[in-house]
Write an enzyme that holds these catalytic residues in place. Structure first.
Site, PDB file in Angstrom:
ATOM      1  N   ASP A  89       0.822  -1.205   0.000  1.00 31.99           N
ATOM      2  CA  ASP A  89       0.000   0.000   0.000  1.00 31.99           C
ATOM      3  C   ASP A  89       0.858   1.256   0.000  1.00 31.99           C
ATOM      4  OD1 ASP A  89      -2.346  -1.507   0.072  1.00 31.99           O
ATOM      5  OD2 ASP A  89      -2.352  -1.570   2.265  1.00 31.99           O
ATOM      6  N   TYR A 148       7.376  -9.602   6.809  1.00 30.95           N
ATOM      7  CA  TYR A 148       7.202  -8.167   7.029  1.00 30.95           C
ATOM      8  C   TYR A 148       7.790  -7.772   8.379  1.00 30.95           C
ATOM      9  CZ  TYR A 148       3.870  -7.706   3.143  1.00 30.95           C
ATOM     10  OH  TYR A 148       3.279  -7.681   1.909  1.00 30.95           O
TER      11      TYR A 148
END
Length: 269
Positions: A55, A111
């Site tokens: 994003d 992540y």
């Protein structure tokens, strides 16, 4: 032939990784560079694939993309970087089978979220993270994006203190839209004592309990690594890595100066 690339980018400089009209994106800049160099004509004709979308504001150290090309001599980091904006850099490449799909062949994604650690009880965060391991329905930890299933598997969550910061590593097979950032929000709430593990267990049972929670800020999240079962012979470009390091040192200095300026604005001295 088919080529895979590892690229990194500063997510706050782009409106996400996926190409969109009228805004600057990572893929938009990459496609422009590849076309300018004659490496591909279009993403579609080159069978372009990407390991995963990030994003707006989310960074990457090891995003993986792949495409078909007959210009192997040009599809290398330092050549591609010559056409890229400084916020993106390619640092490794490899020849891969024609069947290689950067997204579908990925077996896990890693992540890391970085946040201020002053307000949180790290022991509570670590204890709560254990309940998220394994396969669960993460509907309460995502934004609806038309996914057929909201069931995902988390392989590992590690939380540690690093100076004044907390770093949370999350590894899983795949992730829903905003899933990692919402997990961080949930763990942060527990770390502050606002919520407890009973609430977290309820959140993992969306059929009987629904609650929307905000996503943690995007700027703290980085896609660190994408893992594949098949062995890929990556060739790293030390020049490109060194050049990117020099540019990022300049960014670090700028942010340090800005931090001091903001401190002065607060103190009024």
């Amino acid at each position: 032939m088919r080529v895979a690339l590892k690229l990194a980018y500063i997510g706050t400089e782009f409106h996400g990784s996926q190409i969109q009209p009228n805004v600057e994106t990572v893929e938009g800049e990459l496609f422009k560079a590849l076309r300018n160099l004659g490496i591909i004509e279009s993403p579609k004709s080159a069978n372009y694939t990407c390991a995963g979308r990030t994003d707006a504001g989310v960074h990457a150290l090891e995003q993986v993309v792949a495409f078909d090309t007959d210009k192997l001599n040009l599809a290398i980091p330092r050549v591609i970087n010559s056409e890229l904006t400084p916020g993106i850099w390619v640092w490794a490449h490899a020849e891969v089978p024609l069947s290689f799909d950067a997204r579908r062949d990925a077996v896990s994604r890693h992540y890391r979220y970085v946040m201020s650690g002053k307000e949180y009880d790290i022991s509570k965060i670590r204890e709560a993270s254990k309940f998220l391991l394994g396969t669960h329905d993460f509907e309460n930890f995502s934004r609806t994006n038309g996914e057929k299933s909201t069931v995902r598997t988390i392989e590992r969550i590690d939380a540690r203190i690093d100076g004044e910061l907390i770093k949370i590593d999350v590894v899983g097979n795949s992730f829903l839209w905003n899933m990692v950032r919402k997990i961080v929000t949930a763990l942060s709430m527990i770390g502050k004592g606002v919520r407890d593990t009973d609430w977290l267990l309820q959140m993992l049972n969306p059929e009987i309990y629904e609650e929307g929670i905000e996503s943690a800020p995007a700027y703290g999240l980085t896609l660190l690594k994408v893992n594949y079962n098949e062995k890929i012979e990556w060739i790293e470009d030390n020049y490109s890595i060194r050049r990117a390091g020099d540019q990022n040192q300049k960014r670090i200095l700028r942010h340090r100066v800005m931090a001091e300026v903001l401190e002065e604005l607060i103190s009024h001295e």
